[in-house]
Design an enzyme around this catalytic site. Structure first.
Site, PDB file in Angstrom:
ATOM      1  N   CYS A 293      35.804  16.534 -11.574  1.00  0.00           N
ATOM      2  CA  CYS A 293      36.522  15.260 -11.406  1.00  0.00           C
ATOM      3  C   CYS A 293      36.484  14.775  -9.971  1.00  0.00           C
ATOM      4  CB  CYS A 293      38.135  15.341 -12.052  1.00  0.00           C
ATOM      5  SG  CYS A 293      37.872  15.440 -13.767  1.00  0.00           S
TER       6      CYS A 293
ATOM      7  N   CYS B   8      47.020  18.330 -15.806  1.00  0.00           N
ATOM      8  CA  CYS B   8      45.994  17.280 -15.688  1.00  0.00           C
ATOM      9  C   CYS B   8      44.741  17.900 -16.444  1.00  0.00           C
ATOM     10  CB  CYS B   8      45.910  16.645 -14.405  1.00  0.00           C
ATOM     11  SG  CYS B   8      44.645  15.326 -14.365  1.00  0.00           S
TER      12      CYS B   8
ATOM     13  N   CYS C 287      39.854  25.774 -13.837  1.00  0.00           N
ATOM     14  CA  CYS C 287      40.561  24.683 -14.856  1.00  0.00           C
ATOM     15  C   CYS C 287      41.231  25.326 -16.087  1.00  0.00           C
ATOM     16  CB  CYS C 287      39.963  23.537 -15.099  1.00  0.00           C
ATOM     17  SG  CYS C 287      38.255  23.736 -16.074  1.00  0.00           S
TER      18      CYS C 287
ATOM     19  N   CYS D  81      39.323  15.575  -7.369  1.00  0.00           N
ATOM     20  CA  CYS D  81      39.336  17.167  -7.365  1.00  0.00           C
ATOM     21  C   CYS D  81      38.008  18.012  -6.851  1.00  0.00           C
ATOM     22  CB  CYS D  81      39.685  17.756  -8.460  1.00  0.00           C
ATOM     23  SG  CYS D  81      41.301  17.222  -9.444  1.00  0.00           S
TER      24      CYS D  81
END
Length: 243
Positions: free
Chosen positions: A204, A122, A232, A207
């Site tokens: 995000c 993602c 990430c 998250c």
């Protein structure tokens, strides 16, 4: 309500020297890469400090950000705030909609909670791919990583040459949290409202959560994962950071 500036802004020994060094590094980077350098602003406070420096010093550094399609409203609100305050047109890069639709259709809206691999997938489509486009045509970029932020970031340099030959600058590498907020206080830098809601690190919405007093600043990022580096892949590859 007590603001985070009131709680954390504190001028410590060496602050002036660290600010001067960060400004000098930005000036040098801007001179060496005029027209080909960008600041990647994640719309958290460190990014705002760097944008303030770029604007205040009138440096030829573009300012860009990623709209992942899953950000908090408070984070998205920073884009017009930057443009209004500094007169800067923020370049916004988004994931390819078709890729997002296919991923969600295959794995669901909550795929990031199902496995680390799906969470990283993602991140890859929402962040890494748009970042590649953000960096196209640039010979250098600037980011607000600090060594104090996490164990994975404790060796962040001031400068690095990436594998693709692009130069990367970390002007705030040696800054403390107190330094960041002291600078915000001094220059009245606009910052993400989530910081006042105990979000020291903002990603995000699905998250990121608020942290409790005493928790690690990045404890609110991917909090359900165990034993994995809380990255990430934009700055540190997770498999390397956790080695």
């Amino acid at each position: 309500m007590t603001t985070i500036v009131q709680r954390l802004a504190r001028k410590t020994r060496g602050f002036e020297a660290r600010v001067a060094h960060a400004e000098a590094l930005l000036r040098e980077a801007a001179e060496d890469h005029a027209g080909r350098i960008v600041q990647a602003n994640s719309l958290g406070v460190e990014g705002m400090v760097l944008t303030d420096m770029v604007a205040r010093l009138k440096l030829p550094v573009a300012v860009a950000t990623l709209d992942t399609g899953a950000l908090h409203a408070e984070t998205l609100a920073m884009i017009p705030r930057i443009e209004a305050r500094y007169g800067i047109a923020v370049e916004v890069f988004r994931p390819r909609q078709e890729a997002v639709v296919q991923f969600v259709g295959r794995h669901g809206e909550r795929a990031m909670y199902d496995s680390v691999d799906l969470r990283r997938a993602c991140c890859a489509l929402r962040k890494l791919e748009p970042m590649e486009r953000l960096l196209q045509g640039r010979s250098a970029w600037v980011t607000g990583l600090r060594r104090e932020q996490s164990a994975e970031r404790r060796h962040v340099p001031f400068y690095a040459l990436e594998d693709d030959g692009r130069e990367k600058f970390y002007p705030l590498a040696d800054w403390t949290e107190a330094d960041v907020w002291a600078y915000v206080q001094r220059h009245d830098v606009p910052y993400n409202d989530l910081h006042d809601q105990w979000f020291p690190s903002i990603g995000c919405a699905p998250c990121t959560r608020a942290v409790s007093a005493g928790e690690d600043p990045r404890a609110g990022r991917w909090w359900w994962e165990q034993g994995a580096a809380k990255e990430c892949g934009l700055h540190l590859r997770p498999e390397v950071a956790s080695a």
